[in-house]
Scaffold this motif. Sequence first.
Motif, PDB file in Angstrom:
ATOM      1  N   ASP A   2       0.772  -1.267  -0.050  1.00 31.53           N
ATOM      2  CA  ASP A   2      -0.064   0.053  -0.028  1.00 31.53           C
ATOM      3  C   ASP A   2       0.802   1.139   0.078  1.00 31.53           C
ATOM      4  O   ASP A   2       0.510   2.251  -0.804  1.00 31.53           O
ATOM      5  CB  ASP A   2      -0.851   0.086   1.149  1.00 31.53           C
ATOM      6  CG  ASP A   2      -2.198  -0.997   1.209  1.00 31.53           C
ATOM      7  OD1 ASP A   2      -2.468  -1.599  -0.143  1.00 31.53           O
ATOM      8  OD2 ASP A   2      -2.568  -1.380   2.192  1.00 31.53           O
ATOM      9  N   HIS A   3       2.024   1.277   0.693  1.00 28.35           N
ATOM     10  CA  HIS A   3       2.908   2.405   0.878  1.00 28.35           C
ATOM     11  C   HIS A   3       3.495   2.596  -0.602  1.00 28.35           C
ATOM     12  O   HIS A   3       3.106   3.871  -1.015  1.00 28.35           O
ATOM     13  CB  HIS A   3       4.042   2.249   1.716  1.00 28.35           C
ATOM     14  CG  HIS A   3       4.876   3.171   1.976  1.00 28.35           C
ATOM     15  ND1 HIS A   3       4.701   4.628   2.412  1.00 28.35           N
ATOM     16  CD2 HIS A   3       6.133   3.461   1.578  1.00 28.35           C
ATOM     17  CE1 HIS A   3       5.458   5.326   2.465  1.00 28.35           C
ATOM     18  NE2 HIS A   3       6.627   4.571   1.725  1.00 28.35           N
ATOM     19  N   ILE A  39      16.566  -7.863  -2.593  1.00 25.44           N
ATOM     20  CA  ILE A  39      15.979  -7.700  -1.497  1.00 25.44           C
ATOM     21  C   ILE A  39      15.673  -6.164  -1.677  1.00 25.44           C
ATOM     22  O   ILE A  39      16.371  -4.988  -0.956  1.00 25.44           O
ATOM     23  CB  ILE A  39      16.633  -8.038  -0.123  1.00 25.44           C
ATOM     24  CG1 ILE A  39      16.848  -9.442  -0.041  1.00 25.44           C
ATOM     25  CG2 ILE A  39      15.366  -7.342   1.113  1.00 25.44           C
ATOM     26  CD1 ILE A  39      17.860  -9.673   1.043  1.00 25.44           C
ATOM     27  N   PRO A  40      14.432  -5.651  -2.258  1.00 20.92           N
ATOM     28  CA  PRO A  40      14.220  -4.479  -2.453  1.00 20.92           C
ATOM     29  C   PRO A  40      13.897  -3.635  -1.063  1.00 20.92           C
ATOM     30  O   PRO A  40      13.151  -4.013  -0.274  1.00 20.92           O
ATOM     31  CB  PRO A  40      13.077  -4.268  -3.332  1.00 20.92           C
ATOM     32  CG  PRO A  40      12.359  -5.613  -2.948  1.00 20.92           C
ATOM     33  CD  PRO A  40      13.247  -6.485  -2.663  1.00 20.92           C
ATOM     34  N   CYS A  41      14.827  -2.480  -0.876  1.00 19.29           N
ATOM     35  CA  CYS A  41      14.521  -1.765   0.541  1.00 19.29           C
ATOM     36  C   CYS A  41      14.707  -0.209  -0.082  1.00 19.29           C
ATOM     37  O   CYS A  41      15.196   0.010  -0.783  1.00 19.29           O
ATOM     38  CB  CYS A  41      15.818  -2.323   1.174  1.00 19.29           C
ATOM     39  SG  CYS A  41      15.917  -1.384   2.839  1.00 19.29           S
ATOM     40  N   PHE A  52      16.773  -0.096  -3.267  1.00 20.41           N
ATOM     41  CA  PHE A  52      18.282  -0.671  -3.509  1.00 20.41           C
ATOM     42  C   PHE A  52      18.190  -2.258  -2.799  1.00 20.41           C
ATOM     43  O   PHE A  52      17.147  -2.275  -2.182  1.00 20.41           O
ATOM     44  CB  PHE A  52      19.312   0.472  -2.903  1.00 20.41           C
ATOM     45  CG  PHE A  52      18.899   1.006  -1.503  1.00 20.41           C
ATOM     46  CD1 PHE A  52      19.244   0.191  -0.383  1.00 20.41           C
ATOM     47  CD2 PHE A  52      18.045   1.966  -1.048  1.00 20.41           C
ATOM     48  CE1 PHE A  52      19.054   0.530   0.952  1.00 20.41           C
ATOM     49  CE2 PHE A  52      17.995   2.647   0.134  1.00 20.41           C
ATOM     50  CZ  PHE A  52      18.210   1.771   1.014  1.00 20.41           C
ATOM     51  N   ASP A  53      19.243  -2.638  -2.886  1.00 19.61           N
ATOM     52  CA  ASP A  53      19.437  -3.983  -2.367  1.00 19.61           C
ATOM     53  C   ASP A  53      20.000  -3.911  -0.864  1.00 19.61           C
ATOM     54  O   ASP A  53      20.685  -3.441  -0.514  1.00 19.61           O
ATOM     55  CB  ASP A  53      20.538  -4.852  -2.987  1.00 19.61           C
ATOM     56  CG  ASP A  53      20.300  -6.408  -2.408  1.00 19.61           C
ATOM     57  OD1 ASP A  53      20.756  -6.472  -1.638  1.00 19.61           O
ATOM     58  OD2 ASP A  53      19.722  -7.069  -3.313  1.00 19.61           O
ATOM     59  N   ALA A  54      18.718  -4.590   0.066  1.00 18.78           N
ATOM     60  CA  ALA A  54      19.025  -4.307   1.702  1.00 18.78           C
ATOM     61  C   ALA A  54      20.437  -4.894   1.959  1.00 18.78           C
ATOM     62  O   ALA A  54      21.138  -4.359   2.672  1.00 18.78           O
ATOM     63  CB  ALA A  54      18.006  -4.966   2.208  1.00 18.78           C
ATOM     64  N   SER A  55      20.613  -6.077   1.311  1.00 23.34           N
ATOM     65  CA  SER A  55      21.966  -6.833   1.797  1.00 23.34           C
ATOM     66  C   SER A  55      23.215  -6.132   1.595  1.00 23.34           C
ATOM     67  O   SER A  55      24.036  -5.840   2.354  1.00 23.34           O
ATOM     68  CB  SER A  55      21.947  -8.475   1.193  1.00 23.34           C
ATOM     69  OG  SER A  55      23.002  -8.811   1.569  1.00 23.34           O
ATOM     70  N   ILE A  56      23.273  -5.411   0.308  1.00 23.36           N
ATOM     71  CA  ILE A  56      24.238  -4.812  -0.091  1.00 23.36           C
ATOM     72  C   ILE A  56      24.623  -3.606   0.592  1.00 23.36           C
ATOM     73  O   ILE A  56      25.598  -3.094   1.259  1.00 23.36           O
ATOM     74  CB  ILE A  56      24.277  -4.216  -1.536  1.00 23.36           C
ATOM     75  CG1 ILE A  56      24.241  -5.277  -2.653  1.00 23.36           C
ATOM     76  CG2 ILE A  56      25.449  -3.398  -1.970  1.00 23.36           C
ATOM     77  CD1 ILE A  56      25.345  -6.423  -2.641  1.00 23.36           C
ATOM     78  N   PHE A  57      23.452  -2.832   0.964  1.00 19.59           N
ATOM     79  CA  PHE A  57      23.220  -1.634   1.779  1.00 19.59           C
ATOM     80  C   PHE A  57      23.885  -1.850   3.195  1.00 19.59           C
ATOM     81  O   PHE A  57      24.949  -1.248   3.660  1.00 19.59           O
ATOM     82  CB  PHE A  57      22.208  -0.931   1.869  1.00 19.59           C
ATOM     83  CG  PHE A  57      21.907   0.233   2.487  1.00 19.59           C
ATOM     84  CD1 PHE A  57      22.414   1.626   1.955  1.00 19.59           C
ATOM     85  CD2 PHE A  57      21.345   0.408   3.816  1.00 19.59           C
ATOM     86  CE1 PHE A  57      22.292   2.680   2.817  1.00 19.59           C
ATOM     87  CE2 PHE A  57      21.242   1.438   4.524  1.00 19.59           C
ATOM     88  CZ  PHE A  57      21.789   2.642   4.129  1.00 19.59           C
ATOM     89  N   ALA A  82      12.920  -0.394   5.185  1.00 24.41           N
ATOM     90  CA  ALA A  82      11.808  -1.276   5.237  1.00 24.41           C
ATOM     91  C   ALA A  82      11.913  -2.088   3.714  1.00 24.41           C
ATOM     92  O   ALA A  82      12.210  -1.627   2.694  1.00 24.41           O
ATOM     93  CB  ALA A  82      10.403  -0.751   5.044  1.00 24.41           C
ATOM     94  N   ILE A  83      11.671  -3.531   3.753  1.00 19.13           N
ATOM     95  CA  ILE A  83      11.472  -4.335   2.788  1.00 19.13           C
ATOM     96  C   ILE A  83      10.374  -3.739   2.010  1.00 19.13           C
ATOM     97  O   ILE A  83       9.076  -3.933   2.499  1.00 19.13           O
ATOM     98  CB  ILE A  83      11.734  -5.789   2.927  1.00 19.13           C
ATOM     99  CG1 ILE A  83      12.828  -6.038   4.020  1.00 19.13           C
ATOM    100  CG2 ILE A  83      11.553  -6.392   1.743  1.00 19.13           C
ATOM    101  CD1 ILE A  83      14.086  -5.846   3.145  1.00 19.13           C
ATOM    102  N   ASP A  84      10.467  -3.530   0.476  1.00 21.04           N
ATOM    103  CA  ASP A  84       9.388  -3.107  -0.230  1.00 21.04           C
ATOM    104  C   ASP A  84       8.594  -4.429  -0.914  1.00 21.04           C
ATOM    105  O   ASP A  84       8.983  -5.022  -1.685  1.00 21.04           O
ATOM    106  CB  ASP A  84       9.800  -2.152  -1.191  1.00 21.04           C
ATOM    107  CG  ASP A  84       8.592  -1.486  -2.055  1.00 21.04           C
ATOM    108  OD1 ASP A  84       7.597  -2.205  -2.564  1.00 21.04           O
ATOM    109  OD2 ASP A  84       8.577  -0.240  -2.275  1.00 21.04           O
ATOM    110  N   ALA A  85       7.309  -4.665   0.022  1.00 21.00           N
ATOM    111  CA  ALA A  85       6.779  -5.868  -0.649  1.00 21.00           C
ATOM    112  C   ALA A  85       6.323  -5.662  -2.332  1.00 21.00           C
ATOM    113  O   ALA A  85       6.279  -6.759  -2.704  1.00 21.00           O
ATOM    114  CB  ALA A  85       5.630  -6.005   0.214  1.00 21.00           C
TER     115      ALA A  85
END
Length: 153
Positions: A2-3, A39-41, A52-57, A82-85
Amino acid sequence: VDHSKALIKEKLSCDDNEIATTSLRVSLLCPLSKARIQIPCRPTTCSHLQCFDASIFLQMNERKATWQCPVCDGPAKYGTLAIDAFFNLIIAQSPDAEEIEVFPDGSWKALSNKPDPSPSESRSSNKPEAISVDSPESAGPSSIPTKEGNSVC
């Protein structure tokens, strides 16, 4: 989900006397690694759609803690990530895409990653192409197409 859809609607809304964007292109490549996002973040404090990729960040901030958003350079503290669903779903459903186009209703389509064919490959003959252009009077000002997927409101 929703966000992200609210952000899309906000970015594609049309105010009076402005040119409205009818779609947005969003990269599925991480701005840090230039590889496809796994992992979209995005920080909840940011107003952009780009993830951006959460793991890389997290790995980069483990080495040198800057906690800065790689998209807009705003603050990206651990607690705001936040992970973007919505983009997680898109990544799962389009395993080969590097870019998508999103529309005001939250729908999207994967864009081709193949380069455009050269002019010699795209035309089988030297005949001029016929281009049909609708009359602006019949289309009305709200649907006059402009460059980059925009239309005049």
